[in-house]
Design an enzyme around this catalytic site. Structure first.
Site, PDB file in Angstrom:
ATOM      1  CB  CYS A 125      -0.948   0.013   1.199  1.00 23.76           C
ATOM      2  SG  CYS A 125      -2.158  -1.322   1.145  1.00 23.76           S
ATOM      3  CG  HIS A 384      -6.313   1.817  -0.456  1.00 19.30           C
ATOM      4  ND1 HIS A 384      -5.117   2.326  -0.937  1.00 19.30           N
ATOM      5  CD2 HIS A 384      -5.966   0.830   0.438  1.00 19.30           C
ATOM      6  CE1 HIS A 384      -4.113   1.678  -0.382  1.00 19.30           C
ATOM      7  NE2 HIS A 384      -4.602   0.758   0.455  1.00 19.30           N
ATOM      8  CB  CYS A 415      -1.145   0.610   7.737  1.00 23.39           C
ATOM      9  SG  CYS A 415      -2.751   0.453   6.925  1.00 23.39           S
ATOM     10  N   GLY A 417       0.530  -3.844   4.431  1.00 24.63           N
ATOM     11  CA  GLY A 417       0.282  -5.246   4.707  1.00 24.63           C
ATOM     12  C   GLY A 417       1.545  -6.009   5.038  1.00 24.63           C
TER      13      GLY A 417
END
Length: 431
Positions: A125, A384, A415, A417
């Site tokens: 991300c 997103h 954040c 993953g």
């Protein structure tokens, strides 16, 4: 005192008038014109609108076309020819090989010469931000011929319509013997539930945060605030009956102006029966692209280009994979410490809203006033597109700081993953 010296260095670097007057409070140092020639600066940034995956405006648009749209537009806007680029880095998550082939195809579709290289990066991300940070490192003098006024392009794209998160790949059977390794494959929605349960983030707080995101994004869209950062893209949509129609996409698909607390409270948990994470307080699955043009200030000045922002610091950190959403709460202090700043010094925080649970936790943990967070909405409202988000956030942040009309600091964070967080600090130098 250390922080004051660092901030003074941002405002008036060596060679400015404060060399003769050591008290920064007495300085009349200008912003862009008197900056350090080795500053990494942002010249310009643009993004596409963000489309709903599978059923939105870009559901039939390939990522190379989305990339090409922003790559060509960002150069055209500032009158720069592609041969002045020293390198291009593309952030992507879902395309095979992080989109290496797709990126080079987009490169040629954009009319870029073969002599300009391109590569891709996948830090999940944060891939869009990582592309920019990778290319920023390339602007350091010892890594680039300082006699050549080249600029660099950090680009990002994701089509979650055409590619979905699926098979995690080829992993060792020993994964199940190691708790942290096993936690890396926990579904993202469950990590959101873990954050909510472990840190006491109630369903009511999550829904209230989601409503606020939608309201802020709807207001920004109504006021035309996104107009200056969005590249209109003309593309084709295939209807259910097989017919094609041509559309020009210039508005984000996912904003729901009528979202209410009552409506969100009726949604069922999406990941566990007794959970608090729902489709309404999570980020949307989306398509989109963004591009950010950067370079050393000396190269930018030599080419007569403007300075939209200055990259002041960045950090990437590791956190427990099973609560990966807490990443910004660790990454932001690390980046601010590098910049010599505190939360109070920052005007705007663009924190990716992967889930309301983790966004609320990070904001509360760091004591960030809510009015500083995502003033034009975030991923719950805008969407997103995984690889795109980081660069999209940078574009949105710097445009918001510019609208405020004075020197200001902003932070982009998200954040990641498998348990990481990333953050970058930018300064808008003033008009």
């Amino acid at each position: 005192m250390h922080r004051l010296r660092i901030i003074s260095g941002h405002l008036c670097p060596p060679g400015s008038s404060t060399d003769q007057n050591p008290d920064p409070r007495l300085s009349d140092c200008g912003s862009a014109a008197r900056g350090d020639p080795e500053d990494v600066v942002v010249v310009h940034g643009l993004r596409t609108a963000v489309g709903k995956a599978k059923r939105g405006s870009f559901k039939d648009t390939t990522p190379d076309e989305l990339l090409s749209a922003v790559m060509t537009a960002v150069l055209k806007d500032v009158g720069l020819t592609p041969d002045k680029l020293g390198d291009v880095c593309v952030g992507n998550v879902l395309q095979p090989g992080a989109g290496a082939l797709m990126a080079r195809v987009a490169h040629f579709l954009s009319g870029f010469p073969e002599s300009v290289p391109v590569y891709t990066v996948n830090r999940q991300c944060s891939s869009g931000l990582q592309a920019l940070l990778n290319i920023a490192v390339k602007s350091i003098p010892f890594l680039m011929n300082i006699l050549l006024p080249f600029l660099l392009l950090g680009v990002s794209v994701e089509s979650m319509s055409l590619r979905s998160i699926g098979n995690p790949g080829d992993l060792s059977s020993r994964l199940t013997d190691n708790d942290k390794a096993r936690d890396c494959i926990i579904p993202m929605g469950i990590t959101s539930e873990n954050v909510a349960e472990r840190f006491g983030i109630s369903r009511e707080k999550q829904d209230a945060f989601a409503v606020s995101s939608q309201q802020k994004a709807a207001r920004a869209q109504d006021l035309g605030l996104f107009h200056q950062e969005i590249v209109p893209v003309t593309t084709k949509i295939t209807e259910d009956d097989g017919n094609e129609r041509v559309v020009t996409v210039s508005k984000d698909d996912g904003i729901r102006a009528g979202t209410t607390l009552e409506g969100l409270s009726r949604l069922r948990p999406a990941f566990k029966p007794d959970g608090s994470t729902t489709a309404g307080n999570s980020s949307q699955v989306s398509d989109g692209a963004a591009a950010v043009l950067i370079g050393r200030r000396s190269a930018v000045d030599a080419l007569g280009l403007p300075v939209l922002g200055v990259l002041r610091a960045s950090a990437v950190v590791g956190v427990p994979p099973d609560v990966m959403g807490i990443g910004p709460a660790v990454a932001i202090p690390a980046a601010l410490d590098q910049a010599g700043l505190t939360v109070d010094d920052v005007d705007v925080f663009e924190i990716n809203e992967a889930f309301a649970s983790q966004a609320v936790y990070c904001v509360e943990k760091l004591g960030i006033p809510m009015e500083k967070v995502n003033p034009n909405g975030g991923a719950i409202a805008l969407g997103h597109p995984l690889g795109c988000t980081g660069a999209r956030q940078v574009v949105t942040l710097l445009n918001e700081l510019r609208r405020r009309g004075r020197r200001a600091y902003g932070v982009v964070s998200m954040c990641i993953g498998t348990g990481m967080g990333a953050a970058a600090v930018f300064e808008y130098p003033g008009p």
